[in-house]
Design an enzyme around this catalytic site. Sequence first.
Site, PDB file in Angstrom:
ATOM      1  N   GLU A  53      59.491  14.118  49.790  1.00 46.77           N
ATOM      2  CA  GLU A  53      59.947  15.300  49.195  1.00 46.77           C
ATOM      3  C   GLU A  53      61.549  14.969  48.721  1.00 46.77           C
ATOM      4  O   GLU A  53      62.307  14.178  49.165  1.00 46.77           O
ATOM      5  CB  GLU A  53      60.303  16.612  50.273  1.00 46.77           C
ATOM      6  CG  GLU A  53      58.907  17.289  50.174  1.00 46.77           C
ATOM      7  CD  GLU A  53      59.077  18.603  51.206  1.00 46.77           C
ATOM      8  OE1 GLU A  53      60.277  18.631  51.712  1.00 46.77           O
ATOM      9  OE2 GLU A  53      57.988  18.915  51.648  1.00 46.77           O
ATOM     10  N   ASP A 197      52.350  20.379  24.630  1.00 45.09           N
ATOM     11  CA  ASP A 197      51.311  20.160  25.670  1.00 45.09           C
ATOM     12  C   ASP A 197      50.274  19.071  25.186  1.00 45.09           C
ATOM     13  O   ASP A 197      49.410  19.512  24.418  1.00 45.09           O
ATOM     14  CB  ASP A 197      50.519  21.481  26.055  1.00 45.09           C
ATOM     15  CG  ASP A 197      49.721  21.306  27.197  1.00 45.09           C
ATOM     16  OD1 ASP A 197      49.208  19.985  27.492  1.00 45.09           O
ATOM     17  OD2 ASP A 197      49.309  22.181  28.016  1.00 45.09           O
ATOM     18  N   LYS A 226      42.982  12.199  31.331  1.00 44.60           N
ATOM     19  CA  LYS A 226      42.143  12.532  30.366  1.00 44.60           C
ATOM     20  C   LYS A 226      42.079  11.301  29.401  1.00 44.60           C
ATOM     21  O   LYS A 226      41.678  10.106  29.749  1.00 44.60           O
ATOM     22  CB  LYS A 226      42.457  13.698  29.521  1.00 44.60           C
ATOM     23  CG  LYS A 226      42.566  15.088  30.233  1.00 44.60           C
ATOM     24  CD  LYS A 226      42.743  16.252  29.268  1.00 44.60           C
ATOM     25  CE  LYS A 226      42.497  17.646  30.256  1.00 44.60           C
ATOM     26  NZ  LYS A 226      43.945  17.848  30.979  1.00 44.60           N
ATOM     27  N   ARG A 232      43.917  11.711  38.340  1.00 46.24           N
ATOM     28  CA  ARG A 232      44.113  13.142  38.151  1.00 46.24           C
ATOM     29  C   ARG A 232      45.592  13.463  38.430  1.00 46.24           C
ATOM     30  O   ARG A 232      45.909  13.132  39.583  1.00 46.24           O
ATOM     31  CB  ARG A 232      43.381  14.052  38.866  1.00 46.24           C
ATOM     32  CG  ARG A 232      41.614  13.607  38.994  1.00 46.24           C
ATOM     33  CD  ARG A 232      40.903  14.809  39.548  1.00 46.24           C
ATOM     34  NE  ARG A 232      41.081  16.026  38.558  1.00 46.24           N
ATOM     35  CZ  ARG A 232      40.223  15.907  37.205  1.00 46.24           C
ATOM     36  NH1 ARG A 232      39.528  14.797  37.018  1.00 46.24           N
ATOM     37  NH2 ARG A 232      40.149  16.967  36.304  1.00 46.24           N
TER      38      ARG A 232
HETATM   39  N1  DSN Z   1      40.185  21.826  31.878  1.00 39.79           N
HETATM   40  C1  DSN Z   1      40.850  20.992  30.826  1.00 39.79           C
HETATM   41  C2  DSN Z   1      39.961  20.821  29.768  1.00 39.79           C
HETATM   42  O1  DSN Z   1      38.785  20.568  29.987  1.00 39.79           O
HETATM   43  O2  DSN Z   1      40.315  20.638  28.656  1.00 39.79           O
HETATM   44  C3  DSN Z   1      41.995  21.664  30.348  1.00 39.79           C
HETATM   45  O3  DSN Z   1      42.946  21.975  31.616  1.00 39.79           O
END
Ligand code: DSN
Length: 417
Positions: A53, A197, A226, A232
């Site tokens: 922390e 974002d 992504k 993640r």
């Molecule tokens: N769940 C993500 C997506 O599939 O776009 C966004 O948080």
Amino acid sequence: MPWPNSADDPVFEMIAREEKRQNSTLQLIASENFASPAVMAATGSVLTNKYSEGYPYKRYYGGNMVIDEVEDEARRRVCVLFGAAHANVQPHAGAIANMGVYQAVLQPGDTVLGMSLDHGGHLTHGSPVNFSGRQYRFVSYGVTASDERIDLDDMAAKAHAEKPKLIVAGATAYPRIINPQPLRELADEVGALLMFDAAHIAGLIAGGVHPNPMPYVDFLTFTTHKTLRGPRGGCILCTAEHSAAVDKAMFPGIQGGPLENTIAAKAVAFAEAATPQFQDYAAAIVANSAALAAALSAHGFRLVSGGSDNHLLLIDLRTFDADLTGKEAQAVLDEAGISLNKNTIPDDLRSPFVTSGVRIGTPAVTTQGMGVAEMETIADLIVRALRGRGDHSAIASVKAAVVELCDRFRPYPELGV
Ligand code: DSN
């Protein structure tokens, strides 16, 4: 001490089945990818055992000498990658990263401008069922009815009328480039802060195929799993002016102990994303998306906004088959070994649980090494499965072709899975 034998735990049999599913079916969910073996090794490392922390060199627990180096390295790498003054690499997820920015600069009830969920925004951009919409006064913008691109005029009119404290840019189901420059100009005109974002497109930005918002924004948030192809998790980048407020919002404001194993994996992914090979990868994602868009369009699907210039396509199913819903398409394609998600299209008359569209992304299949020729094959397989719905032998034959395709492009050949 003798450790329990993992072979006795059915969870490992489930993991093996999921490994097989990922290897033998097509992953077309736009927000998914295959992390590298190095990213997964860091995620599964002993760093999971440590409490830390606080922030590097300012911790509430002892024993953080190595952890401090790891987190500092992750922060340094991501700041270089995006040209940021400050990074907070602790958010457990993208939603938490967004929450961190809101908590850093907003008071409950403050007005914020964000893209509506049903036009491609995210839950955390002010959906009434999300903390964002419940805690702050979000005003929504969306896409035009004519070209289905972000309606900058409407956005400007709302910004001038509502004087938001924060403008939130970015989307989860928007197939076009989002130019940050006019958004900065608008924010300056109305005295708002600007957050972008970039969860979906962080890898495209790092790979040089989408404009980098960082020079224009106060905050850049994103997920690391992504297009960026890391573990993640989430991340916040900001200007120096907001660094203390962001750090305080994340800890102790929102989270407790950071996941340092994940932070190590983020550091690994940031280094991978800084390579020339990653630039080639990002360009290939976009080329594949354009090829898939062209092939599906030729089969009679309508593409929201007419095409794609990033990693995803939003398909309006109605021109292909007026009775086919996104829900049914997702189920049929799952049966055929093609994984994607139902998605509302702008001003969809069907509910988000049914939808008139599907969202398709190319990050994962591009990681596997598939190219433009395979996108045409994938479009054919999608069409065959949807036309063959209800006919089990037609679906089984598509599934066999999917297995054969996936066999030629295994994500982890070096792991022997
Ligand atoms: N769940 C993500 C997506 O599939 O776009 C966004 O948080």
